[in-house]
Design a protein around this motif. Structure first.
Motif, PDB file in Angstrom:
ATOM      1  N   GLY A  16       0.802  -1.207   0.000  1.00  0.00           N
ATOM      2  CA  GLY A  16       0.000   0.000   0.000  1.00  0.00           C
ATOM      3  C   GLY A  16       0.840   1.263   0.000  1.00  0.00           C
ATOM      4  O   GLY A  16       2.078   1.222  -0.038  1.00  0.00           O
ATOM      5  N   ARG A  49       1.456   3.442  -9.132  1.00  0.00           N
ATOM      6  CA  ARG A  49       0.724   2.703  -8.106  1.00  0.00           C
ATOM      7  C   ARG A  49       0.767   1.208  -8.384  1.00  0.00           C
ATOM      8  O   ARG A  49       0.897   0.396  -7.472  1.00  0.00           O
ATOM      9  CB  ARG A  49      -0.710   3.215  -8.037  1.00  0.00           C
ATOM     10  CG  ARG A  49      -0.799   4.660  -7.563  1.00  0.00           C
ATOM     11  CD  ARG A  49      -2.097   5.363  -7.940  1.00  0.00           C
ATOM     12  NE  ARG A  49      -3.237   4.492  -7.797  1.00  0.00           N
ATOM     13  CZ  ARG A  49      -4.169   4.321  -8.733  1.00  0.00           C
ATOM     14  NH1 ARG A  49      -4.074   4.949  -9.900  1.00  0.00           N
ATOM     15  NH2 ARG A  49      -5.184   3.542  -8.513  1.00  0.00           N
ATOM     16  N   GLN A  53       2.464  -1.773  -5.939  1.00  0.00           N
ATOM     17  CA  GLN A  53       1.718  -2.966  -5.523  1.00  0.00           C
ATOM     18  C   GLN A  53       2.335  -4.264  -6.029  1.00  0.00           C
ATOM     19  O   GLN A  53       1.808  -5.343  -5.770  1.00  0.00           O
ATOM     20  CB  GLN A  53       0.275  -2.868  -6.029  1.00  0.00           C
ATOM     21  CG  GLN A  53      -0.507  -1.696  -5.443  1.00  0.00           C
ATOM     22  CD  GLN A  53      -1.743  -1.353  -6.260  1.00  0.00           C
ATOM     23  OE1 GLN A  53      -1.995  -1.931  -7.322  1.00  0.00           O
ATOM     24  NE2 GLN A  53      -2.512  -0.384  -5.786  1.00  0.00           N
ATOM     25  N   HIS A 304      -0.545   8.934  -3.066  1.00  0.00           N
ATOM     26  CA  HIS A 304      -0.945   7.624  -3.597  1.00  0.00           C
ATOM     27  C   HIS A 304      -2.270   7.165  -2.991  1.00  0.00           C
ATOM     28  O   HIS A 304      -3.098   6.560  -3.694  1.00  0.00           O
ATOM     29  CB  HIS A 304       0.152   6.590  -3.341  1.00  0.00           C
ATOM     30  CG  HIS A 304       1.171   6.526  -4.432  1.00  0.00           C
ATOM     31  ND1 HIS A 304       1.571   5.352  -5.028  1.00  0.00           N
ATOM     32  CD2 HIS A 304       1.870   7.514  -5.057  1.00  0.00           C
ATOM     33  CE1 HIS A 304       2.471   5.607  -5.961  1.00  0.00           C
ATOM     34  NE2 HIS A 304       2.678   6.917  -5.981  1.00  0.00           N
ATOM     35  N   ASP A 308      -5.408   6.238  -5.198  1.00  0.00           N
ATOM     36  CA  ASP A 308      -6.030   4.912  -5.090  1.00  0.00           C
ATOM     37  C   ASP A 308      -7.546   5.009  -5.004  1.00  0.00           C
ATOM     38  O   ASP A 308      -8.255   4.089  -5.415  1.00  0.00           O
ATOM     39  CB  ASP A 308      -5.493   4.164  -3.866  1.00  0.00           C
ATOM     40  CG  ASP A 308      -4.103   3.584  -4.073  1.00  0.00           C
ATOM     41  OD1 ASP A 308      -3.612   3.597  -5.221  1.00  0.00           O
ATOM     42  OD2 ASP A 308      -3.503   3.105  -3.084  1.00  0.00           O
TER      43      ASP A 308
END
Length: 323
Positions: A16, A49, A53, A304, A308
């Motif tokens: 995350g 992103r 991940q 971020h 998200d």
């Protein structure tokens, strides 16, 4: 902190936003054909992103293997402080912006970044660094889709799905430059005034109106949403139309072929020449850049987390304080 180090954001473990760590790292130096840029702002892109991940959005065999730790980011606006051997046309003090070393680990979430000289263009005089840093990946994606891949023709009706986001809001504007006769923008209701102000001829709120029931005879679809429901937009297309999927989607190949529709997904590439054209449009007032929010470099994790959550109007940008 000495001249051999700088502050940057690094990822030490996939996961995350909390995995983005603001810390001191070695400062890079320009090699042959490269320039060292003092970063004033860095754009936040979806691929940043996905990389954070561990590219879990992709099937496991297709996931790039990125060694840890790494500095994310590829969109940059700043000032050249050093040129490497063989570089002509650039000198220290030039304000530039660009898509740096994409695809790959480009390291723009930092106070300094090294870039191939040919990936940069002069920053538009009309834009601040935060706005300029929002342009490269999204602007080049829209430009390359419209001018190279789906090749908009004079008078075409162009529908942009996901029109308020980074790529989408550039596509709405560049569609007209590419020759579109009519531009239809699809997004949620809060973006209506924004998109009509960018020049869309028609706005559709997908939360209220099923697009596939409201539109017909589209020549070009720029689909910045994609996904498993992409095929729902097939009824809007004119026979022989072209679909450019910014994000991969399921378009039911047989149904599409039966209507002579072509579909494609292409990866954006750096181009200083095309960025210079985008800069010219921005300076002439023909291209507006939307920035949803600006965060400090040390706040990359918060940036971020906001990204998200999605539903952005334009881009999120990291502002890098002067050293």
């Amino acid at each position: 902190m000495g001249t051999k180090t700088m502050r940057a954001v690094r990822v030490h473990a996939f996961g995350g936003p909390e995995q983005l760590v603001y810390e001191e790292v070695p400062r890079p130096a320009a090699g042959p054909g490269e320039v060292l840029v003092r970063v004033h702002a860095a754009g936040v892109n979806p691929v940043d992103r996905y990389a954070r991940q561990g590219f879990t959005v992709l099937p496991e065999p297709q996931r790039p293997q990125w060694p840890l730790p790494y500095v994310p980011g590829s969109d940059v606006s700043g000032v050249i402080v050093e040129t490497g051997a063989g570089v002509t046309g650039w000198r220290a003090g030039d304000e530039v912006f660009g898509l740096v070393r994409f695809p790959g680990r480009s390291s723009a979430y930092a106070e300094y970044v090294v870039s191939p000289a040919g990936s940069l263009a002069r920053k538009p005089a009309a834009l601040g660094h935060a706005e300029a840093a929002a342009v490269p990946m999204a602007g080049l994606t829209a430009y390359q889709y419209l001018f190279e891949h789906v090749e908009v023709r004079g008078g075409d009706t162009v529908l942009v799905n996901g029109a308020a986001g980074g790529v989408g809001h550039f596509a709405v504007q560049l569609a007209r430059t590419a020759g579109a006769g009519r531009v239809v923008a699809v997004a949620s209701g809060r973006h209506e005034t924004f998109l009509l102000g960018l020049g869309a001829d028609r706005f559709l709120d997908y939360t209220r109106t099923p697009v596939e029931e409201a539109v017909r005879d589209v020549d070009v679809l720029i689909d910045a949403v994609g996904g498993p429901d992409g095929h729902r937009l097939l009824p809007v297309m004119r026979r022989g139309g072209r679909i450019g999927a910014v994000f991969p989607g399921e378009y039911h190949a047989k149904r599409a072929a039966d209507r002579s529709l072509t579909t494609g997904v292409w990866q954006v590439r750096p181009s200083g020449e095309q960025l210079a054209e985008l800069a010219r449009l921005a300076d002439s007032g023909g291209l507006r850049i939307a920035v949803e929010e600006v965060y400090p470099l040390a706040g990359a994790a918060r940036a971020h987390a906001r990204a998200d959550r999605g539903h952005l109007q334009g881009k999120i940008v990291l502002a890098v304080a002067p050293a």
